[in-house]
Write a protein that holds these residues in place. Sequence first.
Motif, PDB file in Angstrom:
ATOM      1  N   GLY A 111      46.363  55.513  38.381  1.00 22.98           N
ATOM      2  CA  GLY A 111      46.978  55.989  37.194  1.00 22.98           C
ATOM      3  C   GLY A 111      47.443  57.173  37.424  1.00 22.98           C
ATOM      4  O   GLY A 111      47.095  57.881  38.653  1.00 22.98           O
ATOM      5  N   PRO A 112      48.591  57.923  36.409  1.00 24.02           N
ATOM      6  CA  PRO A 112      48.920  58.973  36.496  1.00 24.02           C
ATOM      7  C   PRO A 112      47.998  60.324  36.848  1.00 24.02           C
ATOM      8  O   PRO A 112      48.166  61.278  37.154  1.00 24.02           O
ATOM      9  CB  PRO A 112      49.623  59.306  35.426  1.00 24.02           C
ATOM     10  N   ASP A 113      46.789  60.094  36.182  1.00 25.25           N
ATOM     11  CA  ASP A 113      45.658  61.073  36.339  1.00 25.25           C
ATOM     12  C   ASP A 113      44.815  60.872  37.681  1.00 25.25           C
ATOM     13  O   ASP A 113      44.002  61.693  37.881  1.00 25.25           O
ATOM     14  CB  ASP A 113      44.617  60.851  35.239  1.00 25.25           C
ATOM     15  N   GLY A 114      45.388  60.003  38.729  1.00 26.69           N
ATOM     16  CA  GLY A 114      44.887  59.898  39.982  1.00 26.69           C
ATOM     17  C   GLY A 114      43.540  59.114  39.826  1.00 26.69           C
ATOM     18  O   GLY A 114      42.960  58.939  40.974  1.00 26.69           O
ATOM     19  N   LYS A 115      43.326  58.457  38.754  1.00 26.77           N
ATOM     20  CA  LYS A 115      41.758  57.596  38.753  1.00 26.77           C
ATOM     21  C   LYS A 115      42.327  56.310  38.984  1.00 26.77           C
ATOM     22  O   LYS A 115      43.473  55.601  38.717  1.00 26.77           O
ATOM     23  CB  LYS A 115      41.087  57.750  37.409  1.00 26.77           C
ATOM     24  N   THR A 116      41.436  55.367  39.637  1.00 27.31           N
ATOM     25  CA  THR A 116      41.546  54.107  39.946  1.00 27.31           C
ATOM     26  C   THR A 116      41.024  53.171  38.810  1.00 27.31           C
ATOM     27  O   THR A 116      40.110  53.456  38.388  1.00 27.31           O
ATOM     28  CB  THR A 116      41.080  53.637  41.207  1.00 27.31           C
ATOM     29  N   VAL A 117      41.982  52.202  38.434  1.00 26.02           N
ATOM     30  CA  VAL A 117      41.193  51.283  37.477  1.00 26.02           C
ATOM     31  C   VAL A 117      41.377  49.990  38.164  1.00 26.02           C
ATOM     32  O   VAL A 117      41.927  49.502  38.854  1.00 26.02           O
ATOM     33  CB  VAL A 117      42.381  51.193  36.354  1.00 26.02           C
ATOM     34  N   ARG A 118      40.205  49.126  37.641  1.00 23.24           N
ATOM     35  CA  ARG A 118      40.009  47.911  38.414  1.00 23.24           C
ATOM     36  C   ARG A 118      39.842  46.775  37.349  1.00 23.24           C
ATOM     37  O   ARG A 118      38.979  47.143  36.507  1.00 23.24           O
ATOM     38  CB  ARG A 118      38.827  47.847  39.476  1.00 23.24           C
ATOM     39  N   ILE A 119      40.339  45.548  37.585  1.00 24.56           N
ATOM     40  CA  ILE A 119      39.956  44.377  36.815  1.00 24.56           C
ATOM     41  C   ILE A 119      39.694  43.267  37.824  1.00 24.56           C
ATOM     42  O   ILE A 119      40.843  43.068  38.761  1.00 24.56           O
ATOM     43  CB  ILE A 119      40.921  44.142  35.736  1.00 24.56           C
ATOM     44  N   THR A 120      38.912  42.299  37.383  1.00 28.13           N
ATOM     45  CA  THR A 120      38.789  41.015  38.060  1.00 28.13           C
ATOM     46  C   THR A 120      38.973  40.075  37.127  1.00 28.13           C
ATOM     47  O   THR A 120      38.443  40.031  36.147  1.00 28.13           O
ATOM     48  CB  THR A 120      37.329  41.087  38.727  1.00 28.13           C
ATOM     49  N   VAL A 121      39.820  39.060  37.504  1.00 31.15           N
ATOM     50  CA  VAL A 121      40.217  37.715  36.716  1.00 31.15           C
ATOM     51  C   VAL A 121      39.461  36.497  37.489  1.00 31.15           C
ATOM     52  O   VAL A 121      39.788  36.125  38.557  1.00 31.15           O
ATOM     53  CB  VAL A 121      41.702  37.756  36.646  1.00 31.15           C
ATOM     54  N   ASP A 122      38.552  35.837  36.830  1.00 30.54           N
ATOM     55  CA  ASP A 122      38.076  34.542  37.290  1.00 30.54           C
ATOM     56  C   ASP A 122      39.118  33.569  37.049  1.00 30.54           C
ATOM     57  O   ASP A 122      39.440  33.519  35.693  1.00 30.54           O
ATOM     58  CB  ASP A 122      36.715  34.517  36.640  1.00 30.54           C
ATOM     59  N   LEU A 123      39.290  32.733  38.081  1.00 31.56           N
ATOM     60  CA  LEU A 123      40.386  31.785  37.854  1.00 31.56           C
ATOM     61  C   LEU A 123      39.631  30.397  37.711  1.00 31.56           C
ATOM     62  O   LEU A 123      40.383  29.437  37.091  1.00 31.56           O
ATOM     63  CB  LEU A 123      41.164  31.787  38.995  1.00 31.56           C
ATOM     64  N   LEU A 124      38.417  30.131  38.091  1.00 35.10           N
ATOM     65  CA  LEU A 124      37.830  28.873  37.780  1.00 35.10           C
ATOM     66  C   LEU A 124      36.835  28.801  36.643  1.00 35.10           C
ATOM     67  O   LEU A 124      36.303  29.810  36.577  1.00 35.10           O
ATOM     68  CB  LEU A 124      37.051  28.407  38.948  1.00 35.10           C
TER      69      LEU A 124
END
Length: 79
Positions: free
Chosen positions: A27-40
């Motif tokens: 993000g613009p603040d330099g922090k990393t954002v993560r998300i995991t999407v389960d497909l099954l």
Amino acid sequence: MHHAVVEFCSAHGDPWVADQVKFAAKGPDGKTVRITVDLLNDAWDGPRPGVPEAVWKVVALAATSAGDVGITYAAPGRA
């Protein structure tokens, strides 16, 4: 910086399918954002309901850029 990593698996000895997509963005603040999407789904015998079409497009891009080797990567019902 944006990243998407698609994990594939072969459940119950079936053909390879996309299992998860992990997204990361800084993000613009330099922090990393993560998300995991389960497909099954929880039984690993079909797609998880409600996964947005945009996520399936990322899966298709990952599979084709890696060289399609018979992996199921299209949104279910659209292949």
